[in-house]
Design a protein around this motif. Structure first.
Motif, mmCIF file in Angstrom:
data_model
loop_
_atom_site.group_PDB
_atom_site.id
_atom_site.type_symbol
_atom_site.label_atom_id
_atom_site.label_comp_id
_atom_site.label_asym_id
_atom_site.label_seq_id
_atom_site.Cartn_x
_atom_site.Cartn_y
_atom_site.Cartn_z
ATOM 1 N N HIS A 228 0.830 -1.210 0.000
ATOM 2 C CA HIS A 228 0.000 0.000 0.000
ATOM 3 C C HIS A 228 0.866 1.263 0.000
ATOM 4 N N GLN A 229 0.399 2.252 -0.751
ATOM 5 C CA GLN A 229 1.077 3.536 -0.836
ATOM 6 C C GLN A 229 0.093 4.680 -0.560
ATOM 7 N N VAL A 230 0.664 5.828 -0.251
ATOM 8 C CA VAL A 230 -0.104 7.080 -0.210
ATOM 9 C C VAL A 230 0.741 8.120 -0.932
ATOM 10 N N GLU A 231 0.201 8.690 -2.011
ATOM 11 C CA GLU A 231 0.914 9.724 -2.749
ATOM 12 C C GLU A 231 0.138 11.032 -2.680
ATOM 13 N N ALA A 232 0.872 12.132 -2.737
ATOM 14 C CA ALA A 232 0.256 13.458 -2.662
ATOM 15 C C ALA A 232 0.644 14.283 -3.871
ATOM 16 N N LEU A 233 -0.264 15.126 -4.313
ATOM 17 C CA LEU A 233 -0.041 15.994 -5.471
ATOM 18 C C LEU A 233 -0.589 17.387 -5.160
ATOM 19 N N TYR A 234 0.225 18.404 -5.413
ATOM 20 C CA TYR A 234 -0.213 19.792 -5.234
ATOM 21 C C TYR A 234 0.230 20.600 -6.444
ATOM 22 N N VAL A 235 -0.721 21.174 -7.158
ATOM 23 C CA VAL A 235 -0.438 21.982 -8.347
ATOM 24 C C VAL A 235 -1.162 23.310 -8.221
ATOM 25 N N ASP A 236 -0.416 24.394 -8.408
ATOM 26 C CA ASP A 236 -1.009 25.733 -8.354
ATOM 27 C C ASP A 236 0.024 26.719 -8.896
ATOM 28 N N ARG A 237 -0.318 27.955 -8.928
ATOM 29 C CA ARG A 237 0.645 28.979 -9.328
ATOM 30 C C ARG A 237 1.657 29.198 -8.201
ATOM 31 N N ASN A 238 2.913 29.342 -8.588
ATOM 32 C CA ASN A 238 3.998 29.722 -7.667
ATOM 33 C C ASN A 238 4.256 28.707 -6.558
ATOM 34 N N VAL A 239 3.984 27.429 -6.795
ATOM 35 C CA VAL A 239 4.352 26.396 -5.822
ATOM 36 C C VAL A 239 5.858 26.182 -5.906
ATOM 37 N N SER A 240 6.525 26.163 -4.772
ATOM 38 C CA SER A 240 7.988 26.075 -4.747
ATOM 39 C C SER A 240 8.464 24.865 -3.946
ATOM 40 N N PHE A 241 9.758 24.621 -4.030
ATOM 41 C CA PHE A 241 10.363 23.537 -3.268
ATOM 42 C C PHE A 241 10.243 23.801 -1.769
ATOM 43 N N THR A 242 10.203 25.064 -1.390
ATOM 44 C CA THR A 242 10.015 25.421 0.020
ATOM 45 C C THR A 242 8.656 24.939 0.523
ATOM 46 N N ASP A 243 7.635 25.039 -0.325
ATOM 47 C CA ASP A 243 6.301 24.540 0.051
ATOM 48 C C ASP A 243 6.340 23.031 0.282
ATOM 49 N N LEU A 244 7.060 22.331 -0.583
ATOM 50 C CA LEU A 244 7.205 20.884 -0.426
ATOM 51 C C LEU A 244 7.887 20.547 0.898
ATOM 52 N N LYS A 245 8.980 21.214 1.179
ATOM 53 C CA LYS A 245 9.726 20.941 2.414
ATOM 54 C C LYS A 245 8.873 21.211 3.645
ATOM 55 N N GLN A 246 8.105 22.296 3.616
ATOM 56 C CA GLN A 246 7.285 22.632 4.779
ATOM 57 C C GLN A 246 6.169 21.613 4.983
ATOM 58 N N ALA A 247 5.560 21.151 3.887
ATOM 59 C CA ALA A 247 4.505 20.142 4.001
ATOM 60 C C ALA A 247 5.052 18.840 4.572
ATOM 61 N N LEU A 248 6.242 18.434 4.118
ATOM 62 C CA LEU A 248 6.855 17.198 4.614
ATOM 63 C C LEU A 248 7.255 17.325 6.083
ATOM 64 N N LEU A 249 7.774 18.483 6.468
ATOM 65 C CA LEU A 249 8.167 18.691 7.867
ATOM 66 C C LEU A 249 6.949 18.645 8.779
ATOM 67 N N LEU A 250 5.869 19.301 8.371
ATOM 68 C CA LEU A 250 4.651 19.299 9.179
ATOM 69 C C LEU A 250 4.103 17.882 9.318
ATOM 70 N N PHE A 251 4.100 17.135 8.214
ATOM 71 C CA PHE A 251 3.620 15.753 8.281
ATOM 72 C C PHE A 251 4.477 14.918 9.222
ATOM 73 N N ALA A 252 5.797 15.012 9.099
ATOM 74 C CA ALA A 252 6.708 14.208 9.920
ATOM 75 C C ALA A 252 6.517 14.504 11.407
ATOM 76 N N GLN A 253 6.352 15.767 11.740
ATOM 77 C CA GLN A 253 6.193 16.132 13.146
ATOM 78 C C GLN A 253 4.829 15.732 13.687
ATOM 79 N N GLU A 254 3.797 15.772 12.853
ATOM 80 C CA GLU A 254 2.477 15.316 13.279
ATOM 81 C C GLU A 254 2.460 13.795 13.438
#
Length: 271
Positions: free
Chosen positions: A138-164
């Motif tokens: 089993h897997q869980v994949e995530a996708l986020y597409v919008d204007r001005n999405v950056s690598f910083t947004d990716l890092k912050q989402a992963l950090l928040l998930f890991a800490q939660e």
């Protein structure tokens, strides 16, 4: 006398006489379901919706739309279960999906940005079954597409998930990597929640545990989904749900998760 007996209220009308006299044990949620629900809850609070798709897919949605070359090793019979293999037109082959990225592909084809979806599901790979590998998981994949999405947004989402998921003291690190569907690509590690990053047998003395691949969506993947990469950007990452459940509950043999063994599954508290 007969009428008097029939009119008496014995109070036993609601008793099931076929029921066992022994106590009926309550069932429990499967560990995969427990971890899956927790992940969904975390990302729901970040605004992600659930997306689903077929497990039996065509080559286009599994590989071609994800920027895999036609001679990529992942298409090989040793890795993929083929239902209908068209050797002349590769993209027409019918296969069992090897990752839930196919769901992301279908979402991009039918939805205009902004897109923020989580894609949990079962995937299949032609591997020998052992204590650490299985033909389906089993897997869980995530996708986020919008204007001005950056690598910083990716890092912050992963950090928040890991800490939660693993605790507020959890740290992450991103190591450069390569995947056909993302550019730039990275592997995310989390600080070992067993030793606190000091080094133990679980993390092989490194203090870090590899968790998931991630990266910015490749422009070719956006184009395949009908999205203009000059106007939109996005990130994606994939979590091994089976591996997360094994880490969470200290399960050493992946076969225990698929065995239906009640002695194993009854150890987990139901929610």
């Amino acid at each position: 006398m007969k009428e008097q007996f029939e009119s008496q209220d014995t109070g036993c009308d609601d008793i099931d006489l076929t029921r066992s006299a022994y106590p009926v044990e309550l069932g429990t949620r499967h560990p995969l379901s427990i971890v899956r629900n927790e992940i969904i809850d975390i990302f729901a609070r970040m605004g992600f919706n659930i997306a689903d798709g077929p497990e039996m897919e065509d080559d286009w949605h599994v590989f071609s739309s994800m920027n895999f070359a036609e001679d990529h090793p992942a298409r090989d019979m040793q890795d993929t279960f083929f239902i209908e293999n068209d050797t002349e037109i590769v993209s027409h082959s019918i296969i069992l999906r090897t990752h839930t990225s196919s769901v992301q592909s279908r979402v991009m084809e039918t939805t205009q940005p902004p897109i923020r979806v989580l894609c949990p599901g079962r995937v299949y790979r032609n591997e020998a079954i052992s204590y650490r590998a299985h033909a389906f998981f089993h897997q869980v994949e995530a996708l986020y597409v919008d204007r001005n999405v950056s690598f910083t947004d990716l890092k912050q989402a992963l950090l928040l998930f890991a800490q939660e998921m693993f605790g507020s003291d959890t740290k992450i690190r991103l190591r450069p990597s390569y995947f056909p569907f993302t550019e730039p690509s990275a592997e995310m590690d989390i600080s070992c929640n067993i030793c606190g990053g000091k080094g133990c047998s679980t993390c092989h003395g490194s203090g870090w545990i590899e968790l998931c691949p991630c990266g910015m969506i490749h422009p070719n993947v956006l184009r395949a989904g009908g999205i203009d990469p000059d106007e939109y950007t996005g990130f994606a990452f994939g979590l091994g749900l089976t591996r997360l459940a094994m880490m969470r509950y200290g399960i050493k043999d992946i076969r225990d998760l698929n065995s239906g063994n009640l002695k194993v599954l009854s150890q987990f508290n139901h929610e």
